[in-house]
Each structure stands twice: as structure tokens, then as C-alpha cells.
Design an enzyme around this catalytic site. Structure first.
Site, mmCIF file in Angstrom:
data_model
loop_
_atom_site.group_PDB
_atom_site.id
_atom_site.type_symbol
_atom_site.label_atom_id
_atom_site.label_comp_id
_atom_site.label_asym_id
_atom_site.label_seq_id
_atom_site.Cartn_x
_atom_site.Cartn_y
_atom_site.Cartn_z
ATOM 1 N N HIS B 132 4.821 5.395 12.289
ATOM 2 C CA HIS B 132 4.195 4.643 11.202
ATOM 3 C C HIS B 132 3.726 3.304 11.778
ATOM 4 O O HIS B 132 4.298 2.816 12.751
ATOM 5 C CB HIS B 132 5.271 4.417 10.132
ATOM 6 C CG HIS B 132 4.762 3.868 8.837
ATOM 7 N ND1 HIS B 132 4.446 2.541 8.661
ATOM 8 C CD2 HIS B 132 4.541 4.467 7.636
ATOM 9 C CE1 HIS B 132 4.052 2.351 7.412
ATOM 10 N NE2 HIS B 132 4.095 3.506 6.763
ATOM 11 N N ASP B 209 13.764 4.493 13.271
ATOM 12 C CA ASP B 209 13.178 4.266 11.950
ATOM 13 C C ASP B 209 13.591 5.446 11.061
ATOM 14 O O ASP B 209 13.109 6.562 11.233
ATOM 15 C CB ASP B 209 11.660 4.157 12.101
ATOM 16 C CG ASP B 209 10.920 4.258 10.767
ATOM 17 O OD1 ASP B 209 11.575 4.339 9.712
ATOM 18 O OD2 ASP B 209 9.673 4.257 10.798
ATOM 19 N N GLN B 212 12.101 8.072 6.645
ATOM 20 C CA GLN B 212 11.815 9.412 6.130
ATOM 21 C C GLN B 212 12.981 10.385 6.324
ATOM 22 O O GLN B 212 12.884 11.548 5.945
ATOM 23 C CB GLN B 212 10.570 9.983 6.823
ATOM 24 C CG GLN B 212 9.305 9.180 6.606
ATOM 25 C CD GLN B 212 8.798 9.245 5.171
ATOM 26 O OE1 GLN B 212 9.155 10.146 4.407
ATOM 27 N NE2 GLN B 212 7.975 8.298 4.794
ATOM 28 N N LYS B 235 12.341 4.811 -1.017
ATOM 29 C CA LYS B 235 12.108 6.191 -0.589
ATOM 30 C C LYS B 235 13.353 7.045 -0.787
ATOM 31 O O LYS B 235 13.371 8.226 -0.446
ATOM 32 C CB LYS B 235 11.689 6.223 0.891
ATOM 33 C CG LYS B 235 10.318 5.595 1.156
ATOM 34 C CD LYS B 235 9.886 5.889 2.569
ATOM 35 C CE LYS B 235 8.811 4.936 3.081
ATOM 36 N NZ LYS B 235 7.512 5.111 2.441
ATOM 37 N N CYS B 373 -0.819 5.371 7.071
ATOM 38 C CA CYS B 373 -0.364 4.264 7.928
ATOM 39 C C CYS B 373 0.085 4.783 9.285
ATOM 40 O O CYS B 373 1.087 4.321 9.843
ATOM 41 C CB CYS B 373 0.760 3.473 7.268
ATOM 42 S SG CYS B 373 0.275 2.719 5.726
#
Lengths: 152, 415
Positions: B132, B209, B212, B235, B373
Site C-alpha cells: 500500500h 503492515d 489487511q 478495518k 493506493c
């Protein structure tokens, strides 16, 4: 189930499938690269303007984008060919305001002709830039912008 | 296993789950609302909505700044939420959980507080080709500023990191490796443990990261071994404006503050400030208190269902959806990793993603279209944009049937 024909009218679909003036213009007097960073629409508009008369003798485009942006650019080129630069600026202003919902060709005098096809886009705020990118890029070319123009 | 068997084996009573999410029973233009944009943001269960409302109605006070009872209660609930995040991630202590506004701020914090201190001219930072922008731009800016080199792990045509290339990129100059756990565009689940072990062997720190992954699978930061693990609350069924990261204490202790001001200090005189220990060092100013309480409630909700069950059910949605879409002529699924989360990035030969999104919306189906993104990912796969269906455990197999039917209609409309 059918789709909202306000937006995807047959003429728009046709221009998307077979865009007019979709090629590079070798002897362009003006050209500009325009991008819509949100969508990834990416076009270059070429113009051949007669300096003495201010008439747009030829106009074309290359690039890629969604159906709305491609059809809008295609229709713009057919509309502006043979028109004067000063008149094209008036049409840009009316078109830009129409897609933003700030100008209503059904109620106000206008010079938009069949470009009123894009009136439905005012119901889709996130898509207005798809329709106006061509026009911003064309004006960028006429203003001899050296940098690329962006809808942002 | 065919699609009938996949549905048969479903690990979740989806109608019960859906009843917990008020927005899912809404209609859009007279059609049932089908929400498949969970990679962008998730909807909130009633339990979170109620907890936030109750807290604001009865328990709200500032945190760590007062000694009256309301404030003490508020502080206690706030710190309990920190403990919930620590437990959810398998962190050794709650002091290793820093609250931020979300993944973007967490990564910027590390790029600033770790990066500007420990990455110097000639050093190297490694990211991947499928990050991202939030895990690309902060490192680009850092490297440019410091004269360091940004190296990129390439991916194969299925969207999997090429680990042999990663091995070659790692050197004794590598200071930090920053990769996602799950790609927001392709759904690829990256081998973060292997990545971490190798980076540590080379002497580099590791940031994962987790934006997700944390909402969709069991995460154990001690098992992964990473130094930082970042996430976003919105999220994972919590309010927007809150997120955070796990940071290993011994690493965070070496880092300077990112934002300075109130509540991140031990002592301030006009001549000098002594900074507080982590996590307070990285939490200047009054935090988003209510949002933290909401995050805690979301974690309780997820824990009650169980992350393993969620992962299993979402995997069955992915398998079901993949099978449906593979049958459609003129449709390409971008990202076919063997190890994959419930994300389907769709590319049609006949229609641009933005036209697809507008038309799906007319059928009441919400997907995201665009570059997500992640423009370097788009460039790698040679597409300007995709339409992305990102699933959650409240989605139904029937909703994927509706998506497939709608896509077939769009293909017909544009050809």
C-alpha cells in the site's frame, strides 16, 4: 434489471467502443497530457490551431480511461473541430459547470449542443472528473501548460 | 470440493452474524445492500455501536490526567482496551501496544522515530512490489532524505513474493524490512515469519503492515518475531480514527518521539524535556478515547466468534467466489497466490473498473474500483486499475452469486 440510461446513453457507449479522432496528431501546435489520479484515466489531447484565424483545424487524442472519459474526449474532439479557440473556452466553462450541477442547460441558454448528453453525470459526483478531464486537458494545451494537468 | 460442498461445510451461521450489523439489512435503491468493500473499511456490529454510545453517555472522561473517579474509570477502561489489543496480537506486554490513528500513522511513526535515527546514507530499506502507498511513500521519503537505498522485493505472476530475490536483496546494510502481511489488492498472504527470521539474521529490523490481516486471521507477533506490527481499527469493525501498532519494547526504547507535547513526557523544564517510556512516549496529546473503547469492544466481538473460524469461513467465501468468477469469459482475477486472503481483484477486458463500480452500485453491490493506493502493484500487473471485492465473515455465498450475475450483465452491456 436495466441500467440507469441517464449516464450510459447509447451515444456514450458507441463513442467508448469506437472513439473518434483517436490518434496522435503529427503537426500539433498544442498538446497536453491529462491524468485523473483517482481513476487512472490518462489522456493526451492534440490540437492544430491556425494562428491567424484562431480556428481549431484539427484535434485528436490518445490514452486510456473509463467509458465516460473516453466518450467525453471523443465527443469533445468532434464538437470542437472547426470551432474557434475563444468559443471552445466558453463551451469548456459551460460543460464544466454542467457536470458539477452548477449550470442547467435545460433552463439556461447554452452552446453545448449534443454535449448535454453528459448532464446525467451530475448525479454521480465521484465521476464528474471522468467527464471533465478531456476539457481540462484541452484548455491546458491551449494555455501551453508545460506540466501535465490533473483533475485533483 | 465443488461450490455446493463449500456451502455445506460453512463454519459460520451467517444469518445470525448479519443480524448483529444494522447496516447490512438496509436496501440500496430497492435492492438488498451487498457490501464487498471490507478491505477499505468494515461495518460495525451493534455491540460496538452500543459500547461506544454507553461509554459516551455514562463513562467518558479524560485519561491519565486526573484523579477524580470518572477520569480514573475512563483511564482504567482505556488501558483495558490496550490489554485486549495485546492479547489479540499475542504481544508479551500491553506496554508494547501504541495507539495511533491507524496503519498510516503507525508506519510514519516508525519511519520517523526509528528510520531517521538508524537509517543513514548508504544504508538500505527493503519493501515489496505489492505494498500500500502507506508502506511505500514513508520509506521513499526517508531514503531520499537520508541518501539511503530503497530496495523492492519483486513478485511472480501469481502475486507471490519471490523469496530467492529477497535473499539476494538482504545485506549487512539493510536497516529495516517493511512488508504487508496481506496485500490489499491481491490478497496474497506473505511468509512474514520467514521474512522476519532472514531479516534478523542480516541484522535488520522488521515492520509488518497488518491492516489487511489482523481483522481476518489469528495473528501472533511473538511467533512471527517482528519488531513492529501495524493495524487500523476501522478495518476490524471498530470506529475510524483509531489504530495502532505492536512495537518490541527493547526497540521502541531506543526510538525518539514522533509527535511531541502533553502526556508523552516524564518531566519538562524550560531547558529540557525528559520523555516518558513507551507507549506514552508515542501518544502525545489527548488520544481518541471513545474510539479506543470501541476498538476494545470490536476485539471482544471478534474473539467471541473466534479468528480461526473467521479465517476458515472467509477462505470458503474466497474459494466459492474464485470458482464463480473463473467461469466468466473476459474476466481476469489479478492475484492468484496459493496462500491468499478473501480478496478478489477483478479486471474485465470490456469495461473499465470505474464503469464496473458505477454499474454494480446500481445493483446495490458495493466494490472499490481504482488503484487501491497501490500503484506499483497496478504497474507490475499491467492494469490501470481493478474492481476489488474484499470479503468479511458477514458476507454470504449468495452475495457472490449476485456479483457474478451482475458482472456477466456488465460484460454484455459493454461488448
Amino acid at each position: 434489471m436495466s441500467y440507469d440510461n441517464e449516464l450510459y446513453q447509447q451515444v456514450i457507449l458507441d463513442h467508448n467502443r469506437k472513439p473518434k479522432n483517436f490518434h496522435e496528431l503529427k503537426n500539433a501546435t498544442h498538446k497536453c497530457h491529462g491524468i485523473n489520479p483517482l481513476c487512472g484515466d490518462d489522456i493526451t489531447v492534440y490540437l492544430d490551431v491556425d494562428e491567424a484565424t484562431g480556428v481549431i483545424q484539427d484535434i485528436s487524442f490518445t490514452g486510456s480511461g473509463c467509458a465516460i472519459s473516453k466518450a467525453s474526449t471523443s465527443l469533445m474532439t468532434t464538437f470542437l473541430k472547426g470551432k474557434k479557440v475563444d468559443d471552445s473556452r466558453v463551451v469548456f466553462d459551460e460543460f464544466h459547470k454542467m457536470v458539477l450541477g452548477e449550470f442547467d442547460p435545460e433552463k439556461q441558454e447554452h452552446h453545448l449542443g449534443k454535449l448535454t448528453l453528459f448532464m446525467g453525470i451530475r448525479e454521480y459526483p465521484s465521476r464528474t472528473k471522468c467527464a471533465s478531464l478531456a476539457w481540462h486537458t484541452m484548455i491546458g494545451a491551449l494555455d501551453k501548460k508545460t506540466d501535465e494537468v490533473s483533475t485533483e | 470440493m465443488d461450490n455446493a460442498e463449500i456451502m455445506e461445510k460453512s463454519s459460520i451461521d451467517v444469518e445470525n452474524i448479519r443480524a448483529d450489523f444494522p447496516v447490512l439489512s438496509k436496501q440500496i435503491g430497492g435492492k438488498p445492500f451487498i457490501y464487498l468493500d471490507n478491505g477499505a473499511t468494515t461495518q460495525k456490529p451493534q455491540a460496538v455501536i452500543d459500547r461506544v454510545s454507553q461509554f459516551d453517555s455514562e463513562e467518558y472522561g479524560t485519561v491519565r490526567r486526573g484523579s477524580y473517579r470518572l477520569c480514573e474509570r475512563s483511564t482504567q477502561l482505556y488501558e483495558e482496551a490496550r490489554q485486549k489489543v495485546a492479547d489479540f496480537l499475542g504481544a508479551p506486554t500491553k506496554q508494547e501496544i501504541v495507539f495511533t490513528s491507524g496503519t498510516t500513522q503507525s508506519i510514519n511513526l516508525v519511519a520517523h522515530s526509528f528510520g531517521r535515527k538508524f537509517v543513514n546514507a548508504g544504508d538500505e530499506v527493503i519493501i515489496s512490489n505489492i505494498e500500500h502507498h502507506a508502506n511505500t511513500v514513508p520509506w521513499q521519503v526517508l531514503c531520499e532524505e537520508k541518501g539511503a537505498k530503497l530496495k523492492v522485493i519483486p513478485v511472480n505472476d501469481d502475486g507471490e513474493l519471490i523469496m530467492e530475490e529477497y535473499d539476494r536483496l538482504l545485506t549487512d546494510k539493510t536497516r529495516i524490512v517493511a512488508v504487508n502481511h496481506v496485500s490489499n489488492v491481491l490478497g496474497t498472504i506473505n511468509p512474514v515469519k520467514e521474512i522476519t527470521v532472514k531479516a534478523h539474521k542480516a541484522g535488520a529490523k522488521v515492520l509488518i503492515d497488518g491492516a489487511q490481516s489482523m481483522p481476518h486471521m489469528k495473528v501472533d507477533v511473538q511467533d512471527i518475531g517482528c519488531d513492529f506490527y501495524t493495524f487500523s481499527g476501522h478495518k476490524m469493525y471498530a470506529p475510524s480514527g483509531i489504530g495502532g501498532m505492536f512495537g518490541r519494547m527493547e526497540v521502541m526504547e531506543t526510538m525518539s518521539p514522533y509527535v511531541t507535547g502533553g502526556d508523552m513526557i516524564l518531566q519538562v523544564t524550560l531547558e529540557k524535556t525528559i520523555f516518558a517510556k513507551p507507549p506514552a512516549r508515542f501518544e502525545a496529546g489527548t488520544p481518541p478515547i471513545t474510539q479506543v473503547i470501541g476498538l476494545g469492544a470490536a476485539i471482544d466481538y471478534l474473539d467471541a466468534i473466534g479468528m480461526d473460524r473467521i479465517f476458515e469461513y472467509e477462505k470458503s467465501l474466497l474459494d466459492y467466489g474464485t470458482r464463480l468468477l473463473q467461469e466468466i469469459d473476459g474476466l481476469r482475477i489479478i492475484g492468484n497466490a496459493a496462500d491468499k486472503a478473501a480478496i478478489l481483484s477483478i479486471y474485465l477486458e470490456s469495461a473499465h473498473p470505474h464503469d464496473i463500480i458505477t454499474m454494480l452500485d446500481q445493483d446495490g453491490i458495493a466494490l472499490r474500483g481504482g488503484h487501491h493506493c497501490a500503484q506499483p502493484t497496478m504497474i507490475r500487473f499491467g492494469v490501470p486499475a481493478t474492481a476489488r471485492a474484499s470479503m468479511a465473515f458477514y458476507n454470504k455465498f449468495e452475495e457472490l452469486d449476485a456479483l457474478a450475475e451482475s458482472l456477466r450483465k456488465i460484460i454484455k452491456f459493454f461488448s
